[in-house]
Write a protein that holds these residues in place. Structure first.
Motif, mmCIF file in Angstrom:
data_model
loop_
_atom_site.group_PDB
_atom_site.id
_atom_site.type_symbol
_atom_site.label_atom_id
_atom_site.label_comp_id
_atom_site.label_asym_id
_atom_site.label_seq_id
_atom_site.Cartn_x
_atom_site.Cartn_y
_atom_site.Cartn_z
ATOM 1 N N HIS A 137 0.837 -1.206 0.000
ATOM 2 C CA HIS A 137 0.000 0.000 0.000
ATOM 3 C C HIS A 137 0.865 1.248 0.000
ATOM 4 O O HIS A 137 0.603 2.216 -0.727
ATOM 5 C CB HIS A 137 -0.920 -0.011 1.219
ATOM 6 C CG HIS A 137 -1.955 1.074 1.211
ATOM 7 N ND1 HIS A 137 -1.894 2.165 2.040
ATOM 8 C CD2 HIS A 137 -3.077 1.231 0.471
ATOM 9 C CE1 HIS A 137 -2.929 2.956 1.810
ATOM 10 N NE2 HIS A 137 -3.664 2.413 0.862
ATOM 11 N N ALA A 138 1.940 1.227 0.805
ATOM 12 C CA ALA A 138 2.843 2.379 0.861
ATOM 13 C C ALA A 138 3.665 2.512 -0.415
ATOM 14 O O ALA A 138 3.862 3.620 -0.932
ATOM 15 C CB ALA A 138 3.771 2.253 2.073
ATOM 16 N N LEU A 139 4.134 1.386 -0.951
ATOM 17 C CA LEU A 139 4.976 1.426 -2.146
ATOM 18 C C LEU A 139 4.204 1.864 -3.386
ATOM 19 O O LEU A 139 4.801 2.360 -4.352
ATOM 20 C CB LEU A 139 5.605 0.050 -2.385
ATOM 21 C CG LEU A 139 6.695 -0.355 -1.398
ATOM 22 C CD1 LEU A 139 7.106 -1.813 -1.619
ATOM 23 C CD2 LEU A 139 7.920 0.557 -1.524
ATOM 24 N N THR A 140 2.883 1.662 -3.389
ATOM 25 C CA THR A 140 2.064 2.114 -4.518
ATOM 26 C C THR A 140 1.445 3.489 -4.237
ATOM 27 O O THR A 140 0.468 3.871 -4.875
ATOM 28 C CB THR A 140 0.942 1.092 -4.811
ATOM 29 O OG1 THR A 140 0.198 0.844 -3.605
ATOM 30 C CG2 THR A 140 1.517 -0.211 -5.321
ATOM 31 N N ASP A 141 2.042 4.225 -3.290
ATOM 32 C CA ASP A 141 1.617 5.583 -2.933
ATOM 33 C C ASP A 141 0.196 5.643 -2.395
ATOM 34 O O ASP A 141 -0.503 6.651 -2.559
ATOM 35 C CB ASP A 141 1.758 6.541 -4.133
ATOM 36 C CG ASP A 141 3.220 6.876 -4.418
ATOM 37 O OD1 ASP A 141 4.037 6.738 -3.486
ATOM 38 O OD2 ASP A 141 3.533 7.279 -5.544
ATOM 39 N N GLY A 142 -0.247 4.562 -1.762
ATOM 40 C CA GLY A 142 -1.531 4.607 -1.089
ATOM 41 C C GLY A 142 -1.436 5.439 0.182
ATOM 42 O O GLY A 142 -0.384 5.494 0.820
ATOM 43 N N ILE A 169 -4.933 18.433 -2.843
ATOM 44 C CA ILE A 169 -3.978 17.974 -1.846
ATOM 45 C C ILE A 169 -3.714 16.493 -2.059
ATOM 46 O O ILE A 169 -4.628 15.712 -2.312
ATOM 47 C CB ILE A 169 -4.485 18.227 -0.401
ATOM 48 C CG1 ILE A 169 -3.454 17.729 0.622
ATOM 49 C CG2 ILE A 169 -5.836 17.582 -0.159
ATOM 50 C CD1 ILE A 169 -3.764 18.118 2.044
ATOM 51 N N LYS A 170 -2.434 16.118 -2.014
ATOM 52 C CA LYS A 170 -2.015 14.725 -2.163
ATOM 53 C C LYS A 170 -0.987 14.422 -1.077
ATOM 54 O O LYS A 170 -0.256 15.304 -0.644
ATOM 55 C CB LYS A 170 -1.404 14.475 -3.540
ATOM 56 C CG LYS A 170 -2.343 14.683 -4.713
ATOM 57 C CD LYS A 170 -1.631 14.334 -6.011
ATOM 58 C CE LYS A 170 -2.543 14.519 -7.219
ATOM 59 N NZ LYS A 170 -2.845 15.944 -7.469
ATOM 60 N N ASP A 201 1.810 17.310 -1.014
ATOM 61 C CA ASP A 201 1.755 18.326 -2.080
ATOM 62 C C ASP A 201 0.369 18.951 -2.021
ATOM 63 O O ASP A 201 -0.635 18.247 -2.140
ATOM 64 C CB ASP A 201 1.981 17.684 -3.454
ATOM 65 C CG ASP A 201 3.379 17.110 -3.600
ATOM 66 O OD1 ASP A 201 4.333 17.895 -3.664
ATOM 67 O OD2 ASP A 201 3.504 15.871 -3.629
ATOM 68 N N VAL A 202 0.313 20.278 -1.843
ATOM 69 C CA VAL A 202 -0.977 20.936 -1.698
ATOM 70 C C VAL A 202 -1.003 22.241 -2.483
ATOM 71 O O VAL A 202 0.000 22.951 -2.582
ATOM 72 C CB VAL A 202 -1.281 21.220 -0.199
ATOM 73 C CG1 VAL A 202 -0.213 22.108 0.429
ATOM 74 C CG2 VAL A 202 -2.658 21.824 -0.023
#
Length: 298
Positions: free
Chosen positions: A204-209, A234-235, A246-247
């Motif tokens: 989940h973390a490696l796929t930017d979840g 916002i991401k 990033d916002v």
């Protein structure tokens, strides 16, 4: 204390886990074979996988301390996540082996009753492991290290596994010999469950979840920052134990460049103070232009 010093501090917890698992796995495997306890043997194999997992966490912590370079401008923090992913595969393979052995023991109808001493071994080991869990949990919370917190949760699962093994062994003393391999079966399932949890969180973390509820909380903090009229986008993503944000915020178009920059700095300060997030990229746009574009679309 900066993030690299935090990671260095987290190595202590990994070393303590490795040392504890080395001792406990040797004691459990020896006592399990000597006193004929399938559950204690399974628990010993569980601790062997924990050595691998803790070593993977340690290696990940060491690699993640490397500073950014030309190929890794964001640093090497994701090494922790990759190491945990590798460990999950190893844990799953051992868990399956334990399950196969327990099922075979059940169908073969082995009537051997394990010695009661093995139950005391399991309970004593659980008490020791609970101490390791408390140390790692407090350290992980203090330095805000997700990898070490995951290791602490694994420590806690080992406490429960040891208690379950003791229950199975004690039950077999009362004419229920099948209860010991059943406890071994439960241990194998718990190993596989832990492996799945680590695999899921790592991928989940490696796929930017990123957790939607946490993102909503971060959005609320930014929206309440003085000078922010609204948020356009916002991401967020996880980078090892760090969070990258990033916002795009909309502000009064009459503000000067310096005033807009101060709003960006205030957002960064609030994110660090309230959420311990130090990697925030803020893009500022005028609010009025955004409102005009919205009206034109309508």
């Amino acid at each position: 204390m900066d993030q690299y010093q935090d990671i260095k501090e987290g190595e202590k917890g990994a070393w303590i886990s490795i040392a504890a698992y080395l001792i406990l796995s040797a004691v459990k495997l020896g006592a399990g074979y000597w006193f004929l306890s399938d559950a204690l043997v399974a628990d010993g194999f569980n601790n062997l996988t924990d050595i691998i997992a803790s070593t993977a966490v340690l290696i990940g912590l060491k690699i993640s301390q490397k500073p950014p370079d030309q190929d890794h401008p964001y640093g090497h923090f994701r090494a922790e996540t990759i190491a945990a992913l590798v460990a999950s595969f190893i844990m799953a393979s051992v868990g399956l082996q334990v399950l196969i052995g327990a099922v075979r023991s059940l169908f073969e109808g082995d009537e051997a009753v394990p010695g009661l001493t093995s139950a005391w071994v399991a309970l004593t080991a659980s008490v020791c492991m609970f101490g390791v869990y408390e140390y790692n949990r407090r350290l992980a919370k203090r330095i805000n290290n997700q990898a070490l917190m995951a290791a602490a949760k694994d420590n806690l699962s080992d406490v429960l596994v040891g208690v379950g093994a003791a229950v199975g062994i004690i039950g077999s003393q009362f004419g229920l010999p099948w209860l010991d391999p059943v406890a071994a079966l439960a241990v194998g399932l718990l190993i596989c469950k832990t492996a799945w949890d680590i695999f899921y969180s790592s991928t989940h973390a490696l796929t930017d979840g990123f957790d939607a509820n946490q993102l909503s909380t971060l959005r609320g903090t930014i929206e309440r920052t003085k000078g922010v009229r609204s948020i356009k986008d916002i991401k967020a993503r996880v980078h090892g134990s760090n969070v990258l944000i990033d916002v795009i915020v909309l502000v009064d178009p009459g503000l000067s460049l310096i005033e807009s920059h101060r709003i960006s700095e205030e957002i960064e300060r609030r994110m660090e103070g309230k959420h311990n997030i130090m990697n925030v990229h803020v893009h500022v746009e005028p609010y009025e232009i955004e409102a005009m574009q919205f009206r034109e679309k309508r």
